[in-house]
Scaffold this active site. Sequence first.
Site, PDB file in Angstrom:
ATOM      1  N   ASP A  19     -15.003   4.132   4.721  1.00  0.00           N
ATOM      2  CA  ASP A  19     -14.344   3.569   5.902  1.00  0.00           C
ATOM      3  C   ASP A  19     -14.169   4.560   7.044  1.00  0.00           C
ATOM      4  OD1 ASP A  19     -12.429   4.927   4.399  1.00  0.00           O
ATOM      5  OD2 ASP A  19     -10.832   3.473   4.754  1.00  0.00           O
ATOM      6  N   ARG A  20     -13.858   5.804   6.738  1.00  0.00           N
ATOM      7  CA  ARG A  20     -13.641   6.786   7.802  1.00  0.00           C
ATOM      8  C   ARG A  20     -14.901   7.607   8.124  1.00  0.00           C
ATOM      9  NH1 ARG A  20      -8.634   7.214   9.775  1.00  0.00           N
ATOM     10  NH2 ARG A  20      -6.877   6.384   8.580  1.00  0.00           N
TER      11      ARG A  20
ATOM     12  N   ASP B 149      -4.404  13.996   2.980  1.00  0.00           N
ATOM     13  CA  ASP B 149      -4.461  13.843   1.522  1.00  0.00           C
ATOM     14  C   ASP B 149      -4.167  15.180   0.842  1.00  0.00           C
ATOM     15  OD1 ASP B 149      -5.213  11.109   1.677  1.00  0.00           O
ATOM     16  OD2 ASP B 149      -7.233  11.739   2.206  1.00  0.00           O
TER      17      ASP B 149
ATOM     18  N   HIS C   4       2.026   8.732   5.225  1.00  0.00           N
ATOM     19  CA  HIS C   4       1.103   9.804   5.620  1.00  0.00           C
ATOM     20  C   HIS C   4       1.627  10.647   6.781  1.00  0.00           C
ATOM     21  CE1 HIS C   4      -2.245   9.315   2.974  1.00  0.00           C
ATOM     22  NE2 HIS C   4      -2.530   8.088   3.358  1.00  0.00           N
TER      23      HIS C   4
ATOM     24  N   SER D 204      -6.518   4.025  -1.578  1.00  0.00           N
ATOM     25  CA  SER D 204      -6.593   2.608  -1.217  1.00  0.00           C
ATOM     26  C   SER D 204      -7.942   1.986  -1.566  1.00  0.00           C
ATOM     27  CB  SER D 204      -6.306   2.435   0.271  1.00  0.00           C
ATOM     28  OG  SER D 204      -5.023   2.923   0.579  1.00  0.00           O
TER      29      SER D 204
ATOM     30  N   HIS E 269     -11.499  11.171   0.241  1.00  0.00           N
ATOM     31  CA  HIS E 269     -12.695  10.873   1.036  1.00  0.00           C
ATOM     32  C   HIS E 269     -13.867  11.778   0.664  1.00  0.00           C
ATOM     33  CE1 HIS E 269     -10.869   8.113   4.012  1.00  0.00           C
ATOM     34  NE2 HIS E 269      -9.776   8.772   3.706  1.00  0.00           N
TER      35      HIS E 269
ATOM     36  N   ASP F 139       0.826  -1.206   0.000  1.00  0.00           N
ATOM     37  CA  ASP F 139       0.000   0.000   0.000  1.00  0.00           C
ATOM     38  C   ASP F 139       0.864   1.261   0.000  1.00  0.00           C
ATOM     39  OD1 ASP F 139      -2.287   1.859   0.751  1.00  0.00           O
ATOM     40  OD2 ASP F 139      -3.259  -0.098   0.909  1.00  0.00           O
TER      41      ASP F 139
END
Length: 510
Positions: free
Chosen positions: A261-262, A156, A403, A64, A125, A14
């Site tokens: 996911d977040r 990001d 990150h 991802s 996102h 990743d």
Amino acid sequence: MSATPKPLVLIILDGFGHSDKPEYNAIHAASTPVYDRLRATYPHGLISGSGMDVGLPDGQMGNSEVGHMNLGAGRVVYQDFTRVTKAIRDGEFFDNAAINQAVDKAVAAGKAVHILGLLSDGGVHSHQDHIVAMAELAARRGAEKIYLHAFLDGRDTPPKSAQPSIELLDAAFARLGKGRIASLTGRYFAMDRDNRWDRVEQAYHLIVDGAGQFNAASAVEGLQAAYERGESDEFVKATTIGAPVQVEDGDAVVFMNFRADRARELTRAFVEPGFQEFERKRAPQVGFVMLTQYAASIPAPAAFAPEALTNVLGEYLAKNGKTQLRIAETEKYAHVTFFFSGGREEPFEGEERILIPSPDVATYDLKPEMSAPEVTDRIVDAIENQRYDVIIVNYANGDMVGHTGVFEAAVKAVETLDTCVGRITEALQKVGGEALITADHGNVEQMEDECTGQAHTAHTCEPVPFIYVGKRPARIREGGVLADVAPTLLTLMGLPQPAEMTGKTIVELE
């Protein structure tokens, strides 16, 4: 003996992109004897993991979720980002039934419309243009009280880059003549995905109860005060803007993140009956709308329902009687299961899953090896047992440590990955198995922003490596994309490609 080598291991590194530039490149700086030997010995090339090649807008860096959807689907999957952007451009967004029903009900009762979301142009996102469109929709439909609860990025996007996004929304509200930013907090609190409920609790009470640690007259002033406290965008503490706002019964709440996911944990705090992860002082009954479906189990409507994908790799392997193992640590477990399976939560027949807990540290530069050694232990065991036809593994290190923006930690992360890949390929050689090594997107190959000199914490648009580790003579087709990886696995297994998979094999056996 099986007709094709077994097991076939797909190793997804990743955030491990390829760049020829050595500057601020953690892969270049790291000692990688295994990676160097594999590239010198086996057929290899580069494939694309960004932009339209993965169903994102041109020039948009991969991520991802998108990467794993494309890897598992064997076709380019047009992403929610692209779907929402297109709907706004076409005007369809403003006719969205789920959003309009919630907004209209609130407006009819004289209630407020609350917009939640990651306010940035990162496009991973969310996107700030979508938030502007949501404010416009609420105003068009007669809402007088429109409040934005802005989550700040810095992950990001560059670490201190939120001000232009805040100014964009301030200008949009001024143009509409109604609405304002009501609160600010960093995504570290509002967008956790690892059950760190103490963080989510702070964001929830900020939004619902107007309970911030700080107050500022304007959002820009609130941001500047956070910078003066030493907080970058991601870590901005709960700040109310102007007179604190509360969420009341009958209000509409629209969460404008398109990636699931977040967004799940905060959404659950709003809508889940019997929620017990932390004590909610108040749990107002609201018209809550998710921009996309964050989970099938969450009792709230989605503005953009999921599009079903059939004959993804996992499903097709199951139909052909093949066994598969999915394995990752917590940070990327959803990617190697839910996203790789095209948005399906349940395992397919013959699919087993192993979740290794991620380390409990504040940021992963403090433990750059993460849980990679433990993940590798389980993979080596699975290879030696030869229980599975296919093993699909994600290593989180390149992305999660990338990150943080901490170069030395990123170098250690890459060196950890090199050791782990070496252990897997060594185990495969002993049993006659094969591997494909690739990534979902770039990150760790660029650790500093050349223009600003700030740490580069975001993903990149760089291509990602692709290596075939096997004994069969083969060549690598140029021009590959992530959607070509699943067809490649099928080729190596001697299975015909289903019609739904439109990707083309990258490994051409000679």
